[in-house]
Design a protein around this motif. Sequence first.
Motif, PDB file in Angstrom:
ATOM      1  N   ASN A 140       1.099  -1.040   0.238  1.00  0.00           N
ATOM      2  CA  ASN A 140       0.504   0.044   0.343  1.00  0.00           C
ATOM      3  C   ASN A 140       1.217   1.324  -0.357  1.00  0.00           C
ATOM      4  OD1 ASN A 140      -1.590  -2.139   1.975  1.00  0.00           O
ATOM      5  ND2 ASN A 140      -2.916  -1.076   0.858  1.00  0.00           N
ATOM      6  N   ASN A 141       0.042   2.618  -0.638  1.00  0.00           N
ATOM      7  CA  ASN A 141       0.932   3.233  -0.057  1.00  0.00           C
ATOM      8  C   ASN A 141       0.082   4.948   0.897  1.00  0.00           C
ATOM      9  OD1 ASN A 141       2.933   3.820  -1.891  1.00  0.00           O
ATOM     10  ND2 ASN A 141       1.965   4.452  -3.891  1.00  0.00           N
ATOM     11  N   TYR A 153       1.069   7.115   2.837  1.00  0.00           N
ATOM     12  CA  TYR A 153       2.250   8.129   3.939  1.00  0.00           C
ATOM     13  C   TYR A 153       1.899   8.043   4.746  1.00  0.00           C
ATOM     14  CZ  TYR A 153       5.190   8.000  -0.726  1.00  0.00           C
ATOM     15  OH  TYR A 153       5.935   7.871  -1.440  1.00  0.00           O
ATOM     16  N   GLU A 154       0.756   8.591   5.673  1.00  0.00           N
ATOM     17  CA  GLU A 154       0.869   8.905   6.859  1.00  0.00           C
ATOM     18  C   GLU A 154       1.611   7.905   8.069  1.00  0.00           C
ATOM     19  OE1 GLU A 154      -1.307   9.442   4.309  1.00  0.00           O
ATOM     20  OE2 GLU A 154      -2.881  10.974   4.765  1.00  0.00           O
ATOM     21  N   THR A 165      -8.053  14.120   4.854  1.00  0.00           N
ATOM     22  CA  THR A 165      -7.194  13.240   5.447  1.00  0.00           C
ATOM     23  C   THR A 165      -7.055  13.435   6.723  1.00  0.00           C
ATOM     24  OG1 THR A 165      -6.175  11.788   3.291  1.00  0.00           O
ATOM     25  CG2 THR A 165      -6.066  10.980   5.739  1.00  0.00           C
ATOM     26  N   ASN A 180      -6.047   0.632   3.794  1.00  0.00           N
ATOM     27  CA  ASN A 180      -6.244   0.893   2.544  1.00  0.00           C
ATOM     28  C   ASN A 180      -7.476   2.095   2.969  1.00  0.00           C
ATOM     29  OD1 ASN A 180      -6.576  -2.304   2.522  1.00  0.00           O
ATOM     30  ND2 ASN A 180      -6.628  -1.406   0.253  1.00  0.00           N
ATOM     31  N   ARG A 235     -12.894   5.936   1.733  1.00  0.00           N
ATOM     32  CA  ARG A 235     -11.819   6.294   1.306  1.00  0.00           C
ATOM     33  C   ARG A 235     -12.559   7.039  -0.095  1.00  0.00           C
ATOM     34  NH1 ARG A 235      -8.387   2.740  -0.973  1.00  0.00           N
ATOM     35  NH2 ARG A 235      -6.909   3.997  -1.911  1.00  0.00           N
ATOM     36  N   GLY A 282      -3.529   6.597  -8.911  1.00  0.00           N
ATOM     37  CA  GLY A 282      -3.885   6.406  -7.155  1.00  0.00           C
ATOM     38  C   GLY A 282      -3.760   7.171  -6.341  1.00  0.00           C
ATOM     39  N   SER A 340      -7.336   9.493  -5.205  1.00  0.00           N
ATOM     40  CA  SER A 340      -8.162   9.227  -3.929  1.00  0.00           C
ATOM     41  C   SER A 340      -7.234   9.025  -2.870  1.00  0.00           C
ATOM     42  CB  SER A 340      -8.450   7.341  -4.630  1.00  0.00           C
ATOM     43  OG  SER A 340      -9.052   7.323  -5.687  1.00  0.00           O
ATOM     44  N   LYS A 384      -7.523   8.258   1.432  1.00  0.00           N
ATOM     45  CA  LYS A 384      -7.967   7.931   2.726  1.00  0.00           C
ATOM     46  C   LYS A 384      -8.616   8.203   4.228  1.00  0.00           C
ATOM     47  CE  LYS A 384      -4.880   4.048   0.340  1.00  0.00           C
ATOM     48  NZ  LYS A 384      -3.482   3.151   0.576  1.00  0.00           N
TER      49      LYS A 384
HETATM   50  N1  LIG Z   1      -4.732   9.897   2.842  1.00  0.00           N
HETATM   51  C1  LIG Z   1      -3.185   9.482   2.147  1.00  0.00           C
HETATM   52  N2  LIG Z   1      -4.488   9.112   1.344  1.00  0.00           N
HETATM   53  C2  LIG Z   1      -3.677   8.285  -0.181  1.00  0.00           C
HETATM   54  C3  LIG Z   1      -2.174   8.023  -0.195  1.00  0.00           C
HETATM   55  C4  LIG Z   1      -1.272   8.241   1.643  1.00  0.00           C
HETATM   56  O1  LIG Z   1      -0.290   8.252   1.113  1.00  0.00           O
HETATM   57  N3  LIG Z   1      -2.535   9.546   2.382  1.00  0.00           N
HETATM   58  N4  LIG Z   1      -1.985   7.751  -1.117  1.00  0.00           N
HETATM   59  C5  LIG Z   1      -2.792   7.359  -2.976  1.00  0.00           C
HETATM   60  C6  LIG Z   1      -1.524   6.714  -2.955  1.00  0.00           C
HETATM   61  S1  LIG Z   1      -0.464   7.493  -4.022  1.00  0.00           S
HETATM   62  C7  LIG Z   1      -2.292   5.358  -3.853  1.00  0.00           C
HETATM   63  S2  LIG Z   1      -1.540   4.784  -5.049  1.00  0.00           S
HETATM   64  C8  LIG Z   1      -3.734   4.977  -3.040  1.00  0.00           C
HETATM   65  C9  LIG Z   1      -3.369   3.325  -2.842  1.00  0.00           C
HETATM   66  O2  LIG Z   1      -4.126   2.915  -2.536  1.00  0.00           O
HETATM   67  P1  LIG Z   1      -4.272   1.158  -2.199  1.00  0.00           P
HETATM   68  O3  LIG Z   1      -3.065   0.548  -0.836  1.00  0.00           O
HETATM   69  O4  LIG Z   1      -6.282   1.142  -0.422  1.00  0.00           O
HETATM   70  O5  LIG Z   1      -3.801   0.397  -2.913  1.00  0.00           O
HETATM   71  O6  LIG Z   1      -4.129   5.914  -2.457  1.00  0.00           O
HETATM   72  C10 LIG Z   1      -3.995   7.513  -2.225  1.00  0.00           C
HETATM   73  N5  LIG Z   1      -4.301   7.664  -1.182  1.00  0.00           N
END
Ligand SMILES: Nc1nc2c(c(=O)[nH]1)N[C@H]1C(S)=C(S)[C@@H](COP(=O)(O)O)O[C@H]1N2
Length: 321
Positions: free
Chosen positions: A81-82, A84-85, A174, A222, A227, A235, A238, A240
């Motif tokens: 996953n990404n 970063y928090e 977020t 996720n 989200r 991505g 989107s 989260k």
């Molecule tokens: N709050 C937050 N949302 C985020 C991110 C993040 O670092 N922080 N990363 C984004 C990135 S770069 C991607 S590719 C997707 C990954 O979603 P997944 O981990 O559910 O596949 O979340 C996105 N939403």
Amino acid sequence: MSRLKLPTIAPSDITPEAVWQSRRRWLRQAGLGALAAGAGGLGAAASSWADEAPKTLAATPNPDYWLSNKPTSEKDITSYNNFYEFGTGKADPFEYAHQMQTRPWTVSVEGEVARPRIFDIDELLKLAPMEERIYRLRCVEAWSMVIPWSGYSLSALLKAVEPTSKARFVEFTTVMQPDNMPGLRSRIIDWPYVEGLRMDEAMHPLTMLVFGVYGKPLPGQNGAPLRVAIPWKYGFKSGKSIVKIRLLEDMPMTSWAQIAPNEYGFYANVNPGVAHPRWSQATERRIGDGFFAPRVDTLMYNGYGEQVAALYAGMDLRKNY
Ligand SMILES: Nc1nc2c(c(=O)[nH]1)N[C@H]1C(S)=C(S)[C@@H](COP(=O)(O)O)O[C@H]1N2
Ligand SMILES: [Mo]
């Protein structure tokens, strides 16, 4: 869009490693609980969200949003996953996101709306019928997944607050939980993580407010407890674990556009023809296919051109990347 029934999880997907990982996490949580009980007395078990949040999430498959691709395994979707928090490593969200407190949880919907309102997560779960949709997710880092999300179109929520005629953009913010999110200590992003859409993009039926994956409530990594998913965009659009949705007259400043405006635009539509300044966007690696599997061609608008190309008619996509 082609239609295919969602395959149920094959027994082969339930690998010993997945079992091992979940047991390891369970043991860690149990350990924390014991520690809390020892120090604070009264057996105050670590108040994990899992105690209060629903364990299942009923959703009706919506074949209008089905892909013919086999979904990525639940294990890959929830462990690579990404977020970063929790750190910049792909395994960091899996490692730390269970620390996030997702109950109680509210989402403030405000700005250019006639009826601003603070929604409780349990209200949002019931606002519109929960659907299961299979979406492609294409990361700007040139990998992709196919994900069965549960949720409904964001438009249902936006309509409920009655956008004013001035509302032209939507901003998503977020949550910040410094005690639970080790990644907030690093300054890569000017926290909180903020993303945004143009109003017509936000109202498009494909733009989804997501509460679950693989038929279960979203795990922290996720983006629990909710989200967004915008499948024709990279991505990072989107956001989260959203706590605020603001409707605006002007285009909001978004996290990645702020960090590197020459690399990450506001639109961020998946486009194999426009390279990232440091790497190509022409092909992608499908997570789960194995390291030596051939890369696949990236599709314009991530394959959703038929549905969304009209939103960008007349726009220069090299300028508006
Ligand atoms: N709050 C937050 N949302 C985020 C991110 C993040 O670092 N922080 N990363 C984004 C990135 S770069 C991607 S590719 C997707 C990954 O979603 P997944 O981990 O559910 O596949 O979340 C996105 N939403
Ligand atoms: Mo990404």
